[in-house]
Design a protein around this motif. Sequence first.
Motif, PDB file in Angstrom:
ATOM      1  N   ILE A   4      -3.998  18.803  77.164  1.00  0.00           N
ATOM      2  CA  ILE A   4      -4.351  17.689  76.266  1.00  0.00           C
ATOM      3  C   ILE A   4      -3.773  16.379  76.783  1.00  0.00           C
ATOM      4  CG2 ILE A   4      -3.955  16.740  73.960  1.00  0.00           C
ATOM      5  CD1 ILE A   4      -4.172  19.699  72.954  1.00  0.00           C
ATOM      6  N   VAL A   5      -2.512  16.383  77.164  1.00  0.00           N
ATOM      7  CA  VAL A   5      -1.874  15.168  77.672  1.00  0.00           C
ATOM      8  C   VAL A   5      -2.564  14.692  78.951  1.00  0.00           C
ATOM      9  CG1 VAL A   5       0.256  14.237  78.683  1.00  0.00           C
ATOM     10  CG2 VAL A   5       0.340  15.563  76.563  1.00  0.00           C
ATOM     11  N   GLY A   6      -2.818  15.620  79.874  1.00  0.00           N
ATOM     12  CA  GLY A   6      -3.505  15.257  81.120  1.00  0.00           C
ATOM     13  C   GLY A   6      -4.897  14.713  80.869  1.00  0.00           C
ATOM     14  N   LEU A   7      -5.621  15.303  79.918  1.00  0.00           N
ATOM     15  CA  LEU A   7      -6.975  14.869  79.587  1.00  0.00           C
ATOM     16  C   LEU A   7      -7.000  13.436  79.072  1.00  0.00           C
ATOM     17  CD1 LEU A   7     -10.020  15.647  79.102  1.00  0.00           C
ATOM     18  CD2 LEU A   7      -9.303  16.263  76.788  1.00  0.00           C
ATOM     19  N   VAL A   8      -6.118  13.116  78.157  1.00  0.00           N
ATOM     20  CA  VAL A   8      -6.098  11.758  77.582  1.00  0.00           C
ATOM     21  C   VAL A   8      -5.730  10.728  78.642  1.00  0.00           C
ATOM     22  CG1 VAL A   8      -4.935  10.256  75.904  1.00  0.00           C
ATOM     23  CG2 VAL A   8      -5.683  12.552  75.226  1.00  0.00           C
ATOM     24  N   ARG A  67      -7.926   6.131  94.560  1.00  0.00           N
ATOM     25  CA  ARG A  67      -7.671   5.825  93.156  1.00  0.00           C
ATOM     26  C   ARG A  67      -7.836   7.085  92.302  1.00  0.00           C
ATOM     27  NH1 ARG A  67     -10.567   0.561  90.847  1.00  0.00           N
ATOM     28  NH2 ARG A  67      -9.195  -0.369  92.394  1.00  0.00           N
ATOM     29  N   TYR A  68      -8.930   7.802  92.518  1.00  0.00           N
ATOM     30  CA  TYR A  68      -9.186   9.002  91.734  1.00  0.00           C
ATOM     31  C   TYR A  68      -8.099  10.048  91.977  1.00  0.00           C
ATOM     32  CZ  TYR A  68     -11.949  12.413  89.151  1.00  0.00           C
ATOM     33  OH  TYR A  68     -12.373  13.324  88.218  1.00  0.00           O
ATOM     34  N   ALA A  69      -7.716  10.221  93.229  1.00  0.00           N
ATOM     35  CA  ALA A  69      -6.656  11.175  93.560  1.00  0.00           C
ATOM     36  C   ALA A  69      -5.325  10.749  92.939  1.00  0.00           C
ATOM     37  CB  ALA A  69      -6.521  11.313  95.073  1.00  0.00           C
ATOM     38  N   ILE A 126      -1.645  23.307  90.278  1.00  0.00           N
ATOM     39  CA  ILE A 126      -2.022  22.208  91.177  1.00  0.00           C
ATOM     40  C   ILE A 126      -3.334  22.524  91.890  1.00  0.00           C
ATOM     41  CG2 ILE A 126      -1.358  21.001  93.309  1.00  0.00           C
ATOM     42  CD1 ILE A 126       1.601  21.297  92.242  1.00  0.00           C
ATOM     43  N   LEU A 127      -3.461  23.746  92.377  1.00  0.00           N
ATOM     44  CA  LEU A 127      -4.701  24.142  93.038  1.00  0.00           C
ATOM     45  C   LEU A 127      -5.876  24.095  92.055  1.00  0.00           C
ATOM     46  CD1 LEU A 127      -6.204  25.264  95.503  1.00  0.00           C
ATOM     47  CD2 LEU A 127      -5.502  27.552  94.770  1.00  0.00           C
ATOM     48  N   GLY A 128      -5.683  24.656  90.870  1.00  0.00           N
ATOM     49  CA  GLY A 128      -6.739  24.662  89.859  1.00  0.00           C
ATOM     50  C   GLY A 128      -7.132  23.272  89.415  1.00  0.00           C
ATOM     51  N   LEU A 129      -6.149  22.410  89.218  1.00  0.00           N
ATOM     52  CA  LEU A 129      -6.445  21.028  88.828  1.00  0.00           C
ATOM     53  C   LEU A 129      -7.167  20.278  89.939  1.00  0.00           C
ATOM     54  CD1 LEU A 129      -3.162  20.153  86.936  1.00  0.00           C
ATOM     55  CD2 LEU A 129      -5.453  20.173  85.947  1.00  0.00           C
ATOM     56  N   LEU A 182      -3.262  12.819  90.255  1.00  0.00           N
ATOM     57  CA  LEU A 182      -1.856  13.144  90.476  1.00  0.00           C
ATOM     58  C   LEU A 182      -1.010  12.764  89.267  1.00  0.00           C
ATOM     59  CD1 LEU A 182       0.366  14.177  92.375  1.00  0.00           C
ATOM     60  CD2 LEU A 182       0.522  11.847  93.296  1.00  0.00           C
ATOM     61  N   LEU A 183      -1.225  11.568  88.721  1.00  0.00           N
ATOM     62  CA  LEU A 183      -0.483  11.153  87.523  1.00  0.00           C
ATOM     63  C   LEU A 183      -0.737  12.105  86.358  1.00  0.00           C
ATOM     64  CD1 LEU A 183      -0.966   7.273  87.544  1.00  0.00           C
ATOM     65  CD2 LEU A 183       1.152   8.537  87.945  1.00  0.00           C
ATOM     66  N   ALA A 184      -1.993  12.453  86.136  1.00  0.00           N
ATOM     67  CA  ALA A 184      -2.330  13.367  85.045  1.00  0.00           C
ATOM     68  C   ALA A 184      -1.739  14.753  85.293  1.00  0.00           C
ATOM     69  CB  ALA A 184      -3.845  13.446  84.868  1.00  0.00           C
ATOM     70  N   THR A 185      -1.732  15.195  86.547  1.00  0.00           N
ATOM     71  CA  THR A 185      -1.168  16.498  86.895  1.00  0.00           C
ATOM     72  C   THR A 185       0.338  16.511  86.651  1.00  0.00           C
ATOM     73  OG1 THR A 185      -2.896  16.904  88.535  1.00  0.00           O
ATOM     74  CG2 THR A 185      -0.850  18.167  88.772  1.00  0.00           C
ATOM     75  N   ILE A 186       1.026  15.466  87.062  1.00  0.00           N
ATOM     76  CA  ILE A 186       2.475  15.378  86.843  1.00  0.00           C
ATOM     77  C   ILE A 186       2.785  15.386  85.352  1.00  0.00           C
ATOM     78  CG2 ILE A 186       4.476  13.841  87.065  1.00  0.00           C
ATOM     79  CD1 ILE A 186       3.309  13.069  89.865  1.00  0.00           C
TER      80      ILE A 186
END
Length: 140
Positions: free
Chosen positions: A47-51, A9-11, A112-115, A15-19
């Motif tokens: 910002i978008v990924g964080l929210v 679930r976390y992954a 991707i690696l950093g995230l 992934l959704l936030a990364t995309i």
Amino acid sequence: MTLQTLILRYAGFALLATIANLAIQRFVLQFGETAYHFAGAVGAGTIVGLVIKYVLDKRWIFYDVETGVKNHSRKFSLYTAMGLVTTAIFWGIETAFWLIWQTDMMRELGAILGLSVGYVVKYNLDRRFVFTDQQLAAST
């Protein structure tokens, strides 16, 4: 929730936030490739990924059902503060890949690696400092 379910679930949420993050970056970079465009792209994507990640983690990882502006403000502030360290990891790796190779593909690989590294660190920080009163935090 089992450990395997938690990890999947976390992954998935990461992934959704990364995309979403990378999609926003690509959108912003359509307007130019200067250092200002790059900084704007990285900032807007973050910002978008964080929210997105906050909303999903709060409900589906940490089972936090508290509502109200006061509760959301406090937790989102803490969540964001925990993200400062992980954002530095993400930005540092993405920027290093860009500076070394100067291609979009390598910039995105760095992102991707950093995230990925950042999200592992972030989960542990959030569990310890943000969602401390939730059922999952007490059981893992």
